[in-house]
Design a protein around this motif. Structure first.
Motif, PDB file in Angstrom:
ATOM      1  N   GLY A 250       0.818  -1.208   0.000  1.00 13.02           N
ATOM      2  CA  GLY A 250       0.000   0.000   0.000  1.00 13.02           C
ATOM      3  C   GLY A 250       0.851   1.258   0.000  1.00 13.02           C
ATOM      4  N   TYR A 253       2.257   1.927  -3.442  1.00 14.66           N
ATOM      5  CA  TYR A 253       1.282   2.526  -4.354  1.00 14.66           C
ATOM      6  C   TYR A 253       1.089   4.010  -4.058  1.00 14.66           C
ATOM      7  N   LEU A 254       1.021   4.385  -2.771  1.00 15.47           N
ATOM      8  CA  LEU A 254       0.834   5.792  -2.412  1.00 15.47           C
ATOM      9  C   LEU A 254       1.999   6.648  -2.877  1.00 15.47           C
ATOM     10  N   ARG A 257       1.773   7.060  -6.506  1.00 20.79           N
ATOM     11  CA  ARG A 257       0.645   7.950  -6.814  1.00 20.79           C
ATOM     12  C   ARG A 257       1.040   9.400  -6.627  1.00 20.79           C
ATOM     13  N   GLY A 262       1.068   6.425 -10.563  1.00 20.11           N
ATOM     14  CA  GLY A 262       0.169   5.421  -9.994  1.00 20.11           C
ATOM     15  C   GLY A 262      -0.545   4.571 -11.021  1.00 20.11           C
ATOM     16  N   ILE A 266      -2.269  -0.899 -10.027  1.00 23.84           N
ATOM     17  CA  ILE A 266      -3.419  -1.298  -9.229  1.00 23.84           C
ATOM     18  C   ILE A 266      -3.193  -2.640  -8.524  1.00 23.84           C
ATOM     19  N   SER A 268      -0.742  -3.445  -6.732  1.00 19.39           N
ATOM     20  CA  SER A 268      -0.250  -3.182  -5.379  1.00 19.39           C
ATOM     21  C   SER A 268      -1.410  -2.947  -4.420  1.00 19.39           C
ATOM     22  N   VAL A 269      -2.452  -2.294  -4.901  1.00 12.66           N
ATOM     23  CA  VAL A 269      -3.625  -2.046  -4.066  1.00 12.66           C
ATOM     24  C   VAL A 269      -4.332  -3.366  -3.744  1.00 12.66           C
ATOM     25  N   ALA A 272      -2.212  -5.282  -1.288  1.00 23.52           N
ATOM     26  CA  ALA A 272      -2.294  -4.682   0.050  1.00 23.52           C
ATOM     27  C   ALA A 272      -3.603  -5.046   0.732  1.00 23.52           C
ATOM     28  N   ALA A 273      -4.706  -4.954   0.001  1.00 23.78           N
ATOM     29  CA  ALA A 273      -6.012  -5.268   0.593  1.00 23.78           C
ATOM     30  C   ALA A 273      -6.101  -6.734   0.997  1.00 23.78           C
TER      31      ALA A 273
END
Length: 323
Positions: A250, A253-254, A257, A262, A266, A268-269, A272-273
């Motif tokens: 996460g 990705y930030l 971004r 970024g 996606i 990476s998101v 992370a989730a």
């Protein structure tokens, strides 16, 4: 003060005479010394040899149930026979029987309730480099899980008081050595180690079927120890690994971004989730496992009280038995 020396056996008709020849019939501080052989479903003449050599108690299991079950059967038989102290040793004469008084003395002096013999592992030639390291790793895991200072946890040469024998439970079918020490430590039983001597190998170990098998069983036992007796630490450690991976993905990705890169990351998101979700689930599982651990300790106390009541009603007996 009655001392019973128990020997779990599986097809030990050849080695048993050598082992019994070394066992003492007198130990300082004990008025009676008796021998107990647990024949774990042997296909040879182990039980007959034991009886012919004057063993006081012989228990024969109808099928091979494993070392841990034979050990527990021996404890139950010794308790029913009125043992005040129980010494466990191996049938292959691995341990020097001259050290039995050394094992028993801390119990007689009231300094310990469970005494484990510490083998000279570093000087044992038939132990490979890897096996020595695994022995140390296993002992370290047991010390951490039990809060004791046992130097050689896998050692089967040990003495225990009647009260300790009444409280022990073994759920591992492979071996009893590590689990019983952990139970003792968590029950505030006084545990001590004393240095002992060992004899030369009479035959290859039946528990260790190759180094790969030994590594597999050792690592499985260590993982099981932490999962069973240190569930919060075990599951939260696994949870923290997933959480770190999730936060790392996460954060990556930030950063991308903020740098305007970024797009196309996606994955990476999603990673992370997924990792954070798995980490939280394992974190909650740690709580549930800890609650089960508390329930298990309560059940152990109930069983201990029932055992004490049962054995208090049994007359002392030195008759042979079949099981």
């Amino acid at each position: 003060m009655k001392l019973i020396i128990q020997i779990p056996c599986f097809n030990e008709a050849e080695s048993l005479p050598v082992t019994l020849a070394e066992l003492p019939r007198e130990v300082a501080g004990c008025s009676v010394v008796e021998w107990l052989v647990i024949d774990d479903g042997s296909s040879d003449q182990t039980a007959e040899v034991a009886r012919s050599l004057g063993v006081d108690h012989v228990v024969r299991l109808p099928v091979n149930r494993g070392l841990a079950m034979a050990f527990m059967t021996g404890l139950e038989t010794a308790l029913a026979a009125g043992a005040d102290i129980i010494v466990n040793t191996d049938a292959d004469n691995q341990y020097d029987a001259r050290d039995i008084p050394t094992l028993v003395q801390p119990i007689l002096r009231g300094e310990a309730e469970l005494v484990v013999g510490e083998r000279p592992i570093s000087d044992t030639e038939h132990f490979s480099w890897l096996k020595k390291r695994l022995q140390r790793l296993g002992s370290w895991a047991v010390r951490l899980a039990s809060g004791t200072q046992v130097a050689d946890a896998p050692s089967g040469f040990r003495a225990m008081s009647r009260g300790v024998a009444e409280r022990l439970n073994v759920f591992n079918s492979y071996t009893y050595t590590l689990e019983t020490i952990i139970q003792a430590g968590r029950s505030n039983i006084r545990v001590a180690s004393v240095p002992i001597r060992t004899n030369a190998d009479m035959r290859p170990s039946r528990l260790v079927k190759g180094i790969a098998n030994y590594v597999k069983r050792s690592m499985t036992t260590i993982v099981r120890i932490f999962a069973t007796y240190k569930p919060l630490m075990f599951f939260w450690l696994i949870s923290s690994i997933f959480m770190l991976i999730g936060f790392g993905a996460g954060l990556r990705y930030l950063v991308l971004r903020l740098l305007g890169q970024g797009e196309g990351h996606i994955q990476s998101v999603i990673l992370a989730a997924a990792c954070v979700t798995i980490g939280l689930l394992i974190f909650v599982l740690g709580f549930l496992a800890d609650l089960l651990s508390v329930n298990r300790r309560l059940l152990e106390r109930i069983e201990w009280r029932l055992r004490r009541l049962e054995y208090s009603r049994l007359p002392k007996s030195n008759r042979d038995s079949e099981s």
